[in-house]
Design a protein around this motif. Structure first.
Motif, PDB file in Angstrom:
ATOM      1  N   GLN A   1       0.822  -1.209   0.000  1.00 46.37           N
ATOM      2  CA  GLN A   1       0.000   0.000   0.000  1.00 46.37           C
ATOM      3  C   GLN A   1       0.858   1.262   0.000  1.00 46.37           C
TER       4      GLN A   1
ATOM      5  N   HIS B   1      -8.474  -1.872  -3.588  1.00 44.53           N
ATOM      6  CA  HIS B   1      -8.298  -1.651  -2.156  1.00 44.53           C
ATOM      7  C   HIS B   1      -9.224  -2.556  -1.338  1.00 44.53           C
TER       8      HIS B   1
ATOM      9  N   ARG C   1     -13.647  -0.354   6.303  1.00 41.00           N
ATOM     10  CA  ARG C   1     -13.222   0.288   5.045  1.00 41.00           C
ATOM     11  C   ARG C   1     -13.869  -0.390   3.843  1.00 41.00           C
TER      12      ARG C   1
ATOM     13  N   CYS D   1     -10.039   0.999  -8.838  1.00 38.65           N
ATOM     14  CA  CYS D   1      -9.215   1.328  -7.679  1.00 38.65           C
ATOM     15  C   CYS D   1      -9.927   0.937  -6.384  1.00 38.65           C
ATOM     16  N   CYS D   2     -11.225   1.140  -6.332  1.00 38.66           N
ATOM     17  CA  CYS D   2     -12.008   0.727  -5.154  1.00 38.66           C
ATOM     18  C   CYS D   2     -11.924  -0.784  -4.958  1.00 38.66           C
TER      19      CYS D   2
ATOM     20  N   GLN E   1      -3.963   5.665  -5.246  1.00 33.00           N
ATOM     21  CA  GLN E   1      -4.200   5.931  -3.830  1.00 33.00           C
ATOM     22  C   GLN E   1      -5.598   6.493  -3.624  1.00 33.00           C
ATOM     23  N   LEU E   2      -6.145   6.227  -2.446  1.00 28.94           N
ATOM     24  CA  LEU E   2      -7.471   6.718  -2.109  1.00 28.94           C
ATOM     25  C   LEU E   2      -7.385   8.158  -1.612  1.00 28.94           C
TER      26      LEU E   2
ATOM     27  N   TYR F   1      -7.274  -5.635  -0.971  1.00 25.98           N
ATOM     28  CA  TYR F   1      -6.226  -5.410   0.039  1.00 25.98           C
ATOM     29  C   TYR F   1      -6.795  -5.578   1.447  1.00 25.98           C
ATOM     30  N   ASN F   2      -7.934  -4.951   1.710  1.00 24.56           N
ATOM     31  CA  ASN F   2      -8.565  -5.085   3.025  1.00 24.56           C
ATOM     32  C   ASN F   2      -8.990  -6.522   3.301  1.00 24.56           C
TER      33      ASN F   2
END
Length: 716
Positions: free
Chosen positions: A483, A507, A558, A503-504, A491-492, A510-511
């Motif tokens: 990240q 991530h 998130r 992109c959402c 990046q957010l 990733y979460n």
């Protein structure tokens, strides 16, 4: 009688006396006491006979397991500090000399080769890199020099689908995790003092427990027969419009997304030369029309995306148009196992689109087979070694991502090891969307492979390095490093959102990997918290791993926030993507269980926000396509009801326990008990084994990730 030490002083009471030199050594077979008791006798503090099984376990029909001998390695503190200093120095020097992380990784992979073969590192970060050791800061890790005992292999589960077919699902599978939750709740709910007689079976959550050992998949429902419904492609004008919609949905937003998308299925903006008439199965040679398979697979995806969940539920027995397109694609692409046909990278792209369709239709086993076929064709063509152009390279990495995604989704080994791959990462090229999103997705998928194979022991690559650590620190560190090195376009915003749907999703994955890495600790925390509140004295219920648990809950929140953002960005879409549902589902499960691991007071605003997040997750599942979405939604509703029942019962138990402690405070001294635990608050009857098991949960700060035999005697 006290012995004199020779100088007039008595020996210290905490100092052991020297061994009597006249004492003869007794052979192990002649000893009256065993050197090591089995795990069960050790927990229950009873004498162990030392057999296999021992007498206690044999009489109780209990599994008899002895602890694995641990070889300890002692390293002087000065040497340890010097090693830490050197590694930190080398890390900084390497990063300054080679700023490009992919180039650094390539050099590390070559340098870590051994005489027996290439390095077994499964991720973008080599095991020789520094990573957090126990108790260290997650951002500044050090290499572990202490040998860890090798963990026992804990298998996944064979779960039955609606057709009665047993399918293996590993530990990272959401269905396997839910099955362990069903076992846990089924074991402790009979002890609850709340009797939901006025509630129906669905309202009180009992239907959730009745599905133990089962899960839902559409793989048990057959697809329509190949070529049973010949179907033609739309006109060139209509096909261009539909392909543009599909490209916007699953690839790169028609060039509008700054990330460039996180998948590349092929050139969806290039129209085919259509034949005068639709090819039929009676044609002698289908190779002439083989290139059309890609477009039929694309049509299957776009028609499915334009179908709502209500339309599917209203006509579950009618074969859909999307299935007809899929069947035509299967006929045109042919049997991928037939090596007499000349396979191309175009066939790989077709199989990739077909796998994407099957995932969305909840046919994950079928998708698993299609991705495997696509990857093997890539290996046969040498694509994994770089013998392809940039377009073929992006198709390969999309197959790679789907492979790692299905491996994580189903808890199964992936197809090809990272060390066998020599092809370069995606790069920017003229007339192609930016490669940043796809490149970052590849790196994240490498970490996903590490989480599946090492955290959950699908293939213990690091066993030769002293055993696997059950702590998730290395996985967390790898994710945080990923990240922190994202380019600005990925990046957010400060609010944790993005206007780029790809992109959402990136991530959200990733979460999700953070949740998966910590989830074994999360389940252990739920067990210990329940045991403490039900059968032992009221006290602190927080875990020694509270920071990990907070990290898991934060990742879940998130993902709900990002899920809401995706729903806003894709408001015209009739149903969410399977990945959105999966990420939101697992986040919702964590939020439902949050109350069970925390005794902190929650304000009305915080509780309302949490309930709103849970309801969003439930409603998102309802919007999913077919029966899968409805089944997932019901599972969340029932789990929420069970958690609330359990919380109400534990609240009553704590009130009774507090009253008992108040009475004991004023009782005569001779009436107090010397034990550290109070008697059980709930009526367990004559079955003391369950009480002992609950006490063992409290004592066990490092429970096995998923002990399949833990509740075997209490869930019948």
């Amino acid at each position: 009688m006290q012995l004199d030490s020779g100088d007039g002083r008595r020996p210290s009471t905490n100092q052991r006396l020297p061994v009597n030199p006249r004492r003869h050594k007794v052979a192990p077979e002649q000893r009256k006491r065993v050197a090591t008791a089995c795990n069960s006798c050790n927990v229950r503090r009873v004498k162990c006979s030392g057999g296999t099984p021992c007498g206690q376990c044999s009489a109780s029909n209990r599994e008899c397991v002895y602890p694995v001998p641990v070889e300890k390695v002692n390293v002087p503190r000065a040497e340890l500090e010097e090693l830490r200093r050197r590694v930190d120095l080398y890390e900084r020097a390497l990063q300054e000399a080679i700023p490009d992380p992919s180039r650094r990784q390539e050099l590390i992979s070559h340098a870590s080769a051994t005489p027996e073969g290439l390095s077994p590192s499964p991720s973008a970060f080599s095991p020789t890199q520094s990573f957090p050791s126990e108790g260290s800061n997650l951002h500044h890790g050090v290499p572990s020099v202490k040998a860890e005992p090798e963990d026992e292999q804990t298998p996944g589960r064979l779960l039955q689908d609606p057709d009665g077919t047993a399918r293996y699902l590993g530990e990272t599978s959401g269905a396997t995790f839910l099955d362990h939750l069903k076992e846990l709740l089924g074991a402790v709910l009979p002890l609850t003092q709340v009797e939901p007689q006025q509630l129906s079976r669905e309202q009180d959550g009992s239907a959730f427990l009745s599905s133990l050992g089962k899960y839902y998949t559409a793989d048990s429902r057959p697809l329509i027969e190949r070529d049973s419904k010949p179907i033609s492609l739309p006109s060139s004008e209509d096909l261009a419009t539909l392909l543009s919609k599909l490209r916007h949905l699953i690839q790169d937003g028609n060039g509008e997304w700054p990330s460039g998308g996180i998948y590349w299925f092929g050139e969806l903006d290039v129209l085919p030369t259509q034949p005068a008439s639709s090819p039929s199965a009676s044609d002698a040679d289908m190779n002439e029309f083989r290139y059309l398979a890609f477009y039929h697979a694309a049509m299957a995806n776009i028609v499915r995306a334009g179908t709502s969940s209500k339309e599917v539920l209203n006509s579950p027995s009618t074969p859909s148009i999307s299935e007809a397109y899929f069947a035509r694609a299967a006929v045109l692409v042919g049997n991928p196992l037939d090596v007499t046909r000349c396979c191309t990278i175009g066939d790989v792209a077709t199989l990739c689109l077909m796998a994407a369709y099957l995932i969305e239709m909840d046919r994950r086993d079928a998708a698993y087979m299609h991705v495997a076929a696509a990857m093997h064709i890539c290996i046969m063509l040498g694509v994994h070694r770089g013998l392809v152009d940039e377009r073929g390279k992006r198709v390969f990495w999309t197959v790679y991502i789907l492979d790692r995604w299905l491996s994580c989704l189903m808890g199964r080994p992936h197809i090809v090891m990272d060390d066998a791959i020599r092809i370069q990462l995606p790069a920017d090229a003229p007339s192609m969307p930016p490669a940043a999103g796809l490149r970052a997705h590849v790196e994240l998928s490498r970490i996903s492979g590490y989480v599946v194979c090492n955290t959950y022991r699908v293939a213990p690559w690091e066993a030769s390095r002293g055993g696997l650590s059950r702590q998730p620190d290395k996985a967390i560190w790898m994710l945080q490093q990923w990240q922190s090195t994202l380019p600005p376009r990925l990046q957010l915003s400060p609010g944790g959102l993005s206007n780029d749907p790809a992109c959402c999703l990136l991530h959200m994955r990733y979460n999700m990997l953070l949740i998966l890495a910590i989830r074994p600790l999360f389940l252990g925390a739920v067990k210990r918290s329940i045991a403490k509140r039900l059968v032992v004295q009221a006290g602190e219920t927080s875990s020694m791993h509270s920071e990990h648990l907070k990290l898991c809950i934060a990742a879940a929140r998130r993902n709900i926030r990002l899920g809401r953002q995706l729903a806003t960005l894709n408001i015209s879409r009739k149903s969410p993507l399977h990945a959105e549902q999966h990420f939101s589902f697992n986040a919702t499960v964590c939020l439902i269980l949050e109350d069970l691991i925390s005794d902190e007071e929650v304000s009305d605003e915080e509780r309302e926000a949490r309930n709103s997040d849970i309801m969003f997750g439930i409603e998102l599942e309802e919007d999913g396509l077919g029966n899968f979405g409805q089944t997932s939604s019901n599972s969340l509703r029932h789990l929420w009801a069970l958690a609330q029942r359990l919380m109400n019962s534990m609240a009553q138990s704590q009130e009774l326990n507090n009253a008992r402690l108040a009475e004991q405070r004023f009782a005569p001294p001779m009436m107090t008990t010397p034990t550290d635990y109070s008697m059980p608050l709930l009526q367990i009857g004559e079955d003391h084994a369950l009480y002992d098991e609950l006490v063992a949960w409290v004592d066990d700060e490092w429970p096995p990730m998923y002990n399949t035999g833990l509740f075997s005697g209490f869930t019948q």
